[in-house]
Scaffold this motif. Structure first.
Motif, PDB file in Angstrom:
ATOM      1  N   UNK A   1       0.862  -1.172   0.000  1.00  0.00           N
ATOM      2  CA  UNK A   1       0.000   0.000   0.000  1.00  0.00           C
ATOM      3  C   UNK A   1       0.905   1.229   0.000  1.00  0.00           C
ATOM      4  N   UNK A   2       1.199   1.764  -1.196  1.00  0.00           N
ATOM      5  CA  UNK A   2       2.167   2.862  -1.293  1.00  0.00           C
ATOM      6  C   UNK A   2       1.580   4.196  -0.856  1.00  0.00           C
ATOM      7  N   UNK A   3       0.274   4.382  -0.902  1.00  0.00           N
ATOM      8  CA  UNK A   3      -0.330   5.666  -0.575  1.00  0.00           C
ATOM      9  C   UNK A   3      -0.992   5.656   0.803  1.00  0.00           C
ATOM     10  N   UNK A   4      -0.747   4.666   1.579  1.00  0.00           N
ATOM     11  CA  UNK A   4      -1.410   4.574   2.869  1.00  0.00           C
ATOM     12  C   UNK A   4      -0.804   5.553   3.867  1.00  0.00           C
ATOM     13  N   UNK A   5      -1.638   6.037   4.786  1.00  0.00           N
ATOM     14  CA  UNK A   5      -1.206   6.896   5.877  1.00  0.00           C
ATOM     15  C   UNK A   5      -1.365   6.132   7.178  1.00  0.00           C
TER      16      UNK A   5
ATOM     17  N   UNK B   1      -9.307  13.836  16.169  1.00  0.00           N
ATOM     18  CA  UNK B   1      -9.431  15.270  16.423  1.00  0.00           C
ATOM     19  C   UNK B   1      -8.264  15.987  15.768  1.00  0.00           C
ATOM     20  N   UNK B   2      -8.559  16.909  14.839  1.00  0.00           N
ATOM     21  CA  UNK B   2      -7.521  17.690  14.184  1.00  0.00           C
ATOM     22  C   UNK B   2      -7.608  19.137  14.668  1.00  0.00           C
ATOM     23  N   UNK B   3      -6.515  19.894  14.465  1.00  0.00           N
ATOM     24  CA  UNK B   3      -6.452  21.297  14.856  1.00  0.00           C
ATOM     25  C   UNK B   3      -6.411  22.137  13.594  1.00  0.00           C
ATOM     26  N   UNK B   4      -7.406  23.018  13.445  1.00  0.00           N
ATOM     27  CA  UNK B   4      -7.459  23.966  12.329  1.00  0.00           C
ATOM     28  C   UNK B   4      -7.421  25.355  12.935  1.00  0.00           C
ATOM     29  N   UNK B   5      -6.293  26.075  12.736  1.00  0.00           N
ATOM     30  CA  UNK B   5      -6.092  27.349  13.420  1.00  0.00           C
ATOM     31  C   UNK B   5      -5.838  27.087  14.883  1.00  0.00           C
ATOM     32  N   UNK B   6      -6.786  27.467  15.729  1.00  0.00           N
ATOM     33  CA  UNK B   6      -6.707  27.123  17.149  1.00  0.00           C
ATOM     34  C   UNK B   6      -7.989  26.423  17.612  1.00  0.00           C
ATOM     35  N   UNK B   7      -8.720  25.852  16.646  1.00  0.00           N
ATOM     36  CA  UNK B   7      -9.972  25.181  16.952  1.00  0.00           C
ATOM     37  C   UNK B   7      -9.867  23.690  16.638  1.00  0.00           C
ATOM     38  N   UNK B   8     -10.659  22.905  17.377  1.00  0.00           N
ATOM     39  CA  UNK B   8     -10.714  21.464  17.166  1.00  0.00           C
ATOM     40  C   UNK B   8     -11.717  21.153  16.065  1.00  0.00           C
ATOM     41  N   UNK B   9     -11.318  20.220  15.191  1.00  0.00           N
ATOM     42  CA  UNK B   9     -12.221  19.757  14.135  1.00  0.00           C
ATOM     43  C   UNK B   9     -12.211  18.235  14.154  1.00  0.00           C
ATOM     44  N   UNK B  10     -13.359  17.619  14.435  1.00  0.00           N
ATOM     45  CA  UNK B  10     -13.475  16.162  14.485  1.00  0.00           C
ATOM     46  C   UNK B  10     -13.695  15.628  13.084  1.00  0.00           C
ATOM     47  N   UNK B  11     -12.845  14.666  12.682  1.00  0.00           N
ATOM     48  CA  UNK B  11     -12.873  14.126  11.323  1.00  0.00           C
ATOM     49  C   UNK B  11     -13.161  12.631  11.391  1.00  0.00           C
ATOM     50  N   UNK B  12     -14.204  12.137  10.705  1.00  0.00           N
ATOM     51  CA  UNK B  12     -14.434  10.677  10.634  1.00  0.00           C
ATOM     52  C   UNK B  12     -13.390  10.023   9.732  1.00  0.00           C
ATOM     53  N   UNK B  13     -12.904   8.849  10.138  1.00  0.00           N
ATOM     54  CA  UNK B  13     -11.876   8.138   9.381  1.00  0.00           C
ATOM     55  C   UNK B  13     -12.266   6.670   9.254  1.00  0.00           C
ATOM     56  N   UNK B  14     -11.618   6.008   8.292  1.00  0.00           N
ATOM     57  CA  UNK B  14     -11.772   4.572   8.108  1.00  0.00           C
ATOM     58  C   UNK B  14     -10.401   3.924   8.197  1.00  0.00           C
ATOM     59  N   UNK B  15     -10.365   2.760   8.880  1.00  0.00           N
ATOM     60  CA  UNK B  15      -9.099   2.052   9.099  1.00  0.00           C
ATOM     61  C   UNK B  15      -8.934   0.985   8.031  1.00  0.00           C
ATOM     62  N   UNK B  16      -7.697   0.914   7.477  1.00  0.00           N
ATOM     63  CA  UNK B  16      -7.369  -0.166   6.556  1.00  0.00           C
ATOM     64  C   UNK B  16      -6.849  -1.375   7.295  1.00  0.00           C
ATOM     65  N   UNK B  17      -5.646  -1.267   7.839  1.00  0.00           N
ATOM     66  CA  UNK B  17      -5.020  -2.357   8.594  1.00  0.00           C
ATOM     67  C   UNK B  17      -4.732  -1.890  10.007  1.00  0.00           C
ATOM     68  N   UNK B  18      -4.980  -2.762  10.949  1.00  0.00           N
ATOM     69  CA  UNK B  18      -4.673  -2.494  12.353  1.00  0.00           C
ATOM     70  C   UNK B  18      -3.388  -3.238  12.713  1.00  0.00           C
ATOM     71  N   UNK B  19      -2.323  -2.467  12.991  1.00  0.00           N
ATOM     72  CA  UNK B  19      -1.026  -3.072  13.285  1.00  0.00           C
ATOM     73  C   UNK B  19      -0.648  -2.944  14.752  1.00  0.00           C
ATOM     74  N   UNK B  20      -1.642  -2.787  15.599  1.00  0.00           N
ATOM     75  CA  UNK B  20      -1.376  -2.721  17.035  1.00  0.00           C
ATOM     76  C   UNK B  20      -1.105  -1.303  17.488  1.00  0.00           C
TER      77      UNK B  20
ATOM     78  N   UNK C   1     -10.014   9.863   4.867  1.00  0.00           N
ATOM     79  CA  UNK C   1     -10.413  10.878   5.834  1.00  0.00           C
ATOM     80  C   UNK C   1      -9.347  11.885   6.197  1.00  0.00           C
ATOM     81  N   UNK C   2      -8.055  11.588   5.949  1.00  0.00           N
ATOM     82  CA  UNK C   2      -6.979  12.479   6.376  1.00  0.00           C
ATOM     83  C   UNK C   2      -6.013  12.769   5.239  1.00  0.00           C
TER      84      UNK C   2
END
Length: 413
Positions: free
Chosen positions: A330-334, A351-370, A378-379
């Motif tokens: 997976x060459x483009x994975x984050x 939870x991401x920071x935009x400026x000085x405010x919190x922005x909650x972003x939904x994400x999807x997981x590909x592989x769980x490596x512990x 999503x990111x």
């Protein structure tokens, strides 16, 4: 008038004398002096200055306190940026080793154990004698069956002779057709009785051959559950007792429960690596032999068998191992640390920071490596993701980044 003036003069003189002599009371003052007024004004100015200074000090302290409270209400957070990885992913899953052939050895005949020749851990070859059983009752049954066979054979010989004689006599009409048929039928019955006696002798002879227990394949004795003189019972109405347990460990099977998310990446005849805690730094290479081709509904896993050569016998059946599988690149994975994830009813978020405010972003997981997880969507690499977000963190909440240098992605100037 003179008297009058004189009287007045005398009164004035008397007042002056009284003032000097102190014998008379002081008359009321006619007004405040200039110095008194100046003192009063100074006192008033000093009091006003004290009041103004106090009010200003309290206002300043209140402003400072409000500023401090506002600053303390802003959470300080640490952030991390999603990192990309072009390395080939590998998953490590627990598995259990099993002997390639694993067989309990039972007796097919009843009797008493006469002798055994191999104990646990012994290497045996196919066809080697492992134990002997004494079967006195079976021996007697065989002798009776053999005697019955001789009797049946004698009866058959007589019946054949009689039938042949009647056939010849029938040609000259010396006997009736009925008598000839009776003789012929008697011969057939005697032959059937002889065949039954032969079958019984063969059966008992076969059972007698089970007095000797031989190894069915090359392997190692992993259990011996009998001893000399032990009663051996074998039959349809008894529960057989295992005498030996034999395992072939020249090749080892490893069964692994592969999660459904990786099931499409597992292919037969692909390479898999085995590691054990008792052999640190040593890898055992095997192949994916087969899989169940069915996802278990209870565990949502695919049962996969990996076969590994074990000529040196280092791997033992029943060992707990880790099997490493290669999965597509997976060459483009984050990837992100697992402690950045937020589990809520809305789904998986970060939870991401935009400026000085919190922005909650939904994400999807590909592989769980512990310790880390692969983010499928999503990111972006430039996003500033909060590490260890609090349970009460909310969208739009003001935060302060602990290390401003971390706000810039790696490589940014």
């Amino acid at each position: 008038m003179n008297n009058l003036d004189g009287t007045n003069t005398d009164m004035t003189s008397s007042a002056g004398q009284s003032a000097q002599g102190g014998s008379l009371t002081t008359p009321p003052a006619r007004g405040l002096t200039r110095g008194t007024w100046i003192g009063l004004i100074v006192v008033v100015i000093v009091l006003a200055a004290v009041v103004v200074f106090g009010i200003a000090s309290r206002s300043r302290d209140k402003s400072v306190l409000e500023t401090e409270n506002q600053q303390s209400s802003v959470s300080t957070v640490e952030i991390v940026h999603p990192t990309g990885s072009a390395m080939t992913d590998e998953i490590a899953l627990p598995g259990n080793t099993q002997a390639f052939i694993d067989t309990p050895i039972y007796s097919r005949t009843s009797g008493y154990l006469k002798a055994w020749y191999f104990d646990i851990g012994a290497h045996v070859r196919k066809g080697q004698l492992m134990a002997q059983i004494e079967t006195p009752e079976l021996d007697q049954q065989l002798q009776v069956a053999q005697a019955d066979l001789k009797s049946s054979q004698a009866n058959l010989d007589l019946a054949e002779t009689t039938a042949a004689r009647y056939q010849n006599l029938l040609k000259t009409n010396s006997v009736s057709k009925q008598e000839t048929d009776v003789a012929t039928s008697d011969e057939a019955a005697k032959r059937a009785a002889r065949d039954a006696s032969q079958a019984n002798v063969r059966r008992l002879t076969q059972l007698q051959s089970f007095e000797n227990i031989y190894a069915p394949f090359d392997g190692i004795v992993t259990a011996r559950n009998t001893d000399v003189g032990a009663l051996i019972e074998a039959g349809a109405n008894t529960v057989p007792k295992e005498l030996f347990h034999l395992a072939a460990i020249g090749k080892i099977r490893v069964f692994v429960a592969v999660p459904e998310a990786y099931s499409a990446s597992i292919r037969n005849d692909t390479e898999a690596t085995l590691t054990l805690d008792e052999y640190p730094g040593q890898n055992f290479v095997g192949q994916v032999a087969r899989n169940s081709s069915q996802i278990d509904q209870a565990s949502r896993t695919l049962n996969v068998e990996v076969d590994i050569d074990n000529a040196k016998g280092l791997l033992l059946p029943g060992a707990y191992v880790f099997v490493h599988f290669k999965v597509p690149q997976h060459s483009t994975s984050l990837t992100l640390p697992s402690n950045t994830l937020i589990f809520r009813s809305q789904g998986l978020q970060v939870a991401t920071v935009v400026g000085d405010k919190v922005h909650l972003v939904p994400v999807k997981i590909g592989n769980d490596m512990g310790a880390t997880v692969e983010i499928a969507s999503g990111l972006q690499p430039s996003d500033k993701v909060i590490i260890d977000p609090s349970d009460s963190i909310a969208d739009g909440q003001q935060v302060h980044i602990a290390d401003p240098k971390a706000a810039a992605p790696e490589g940014a100037k």
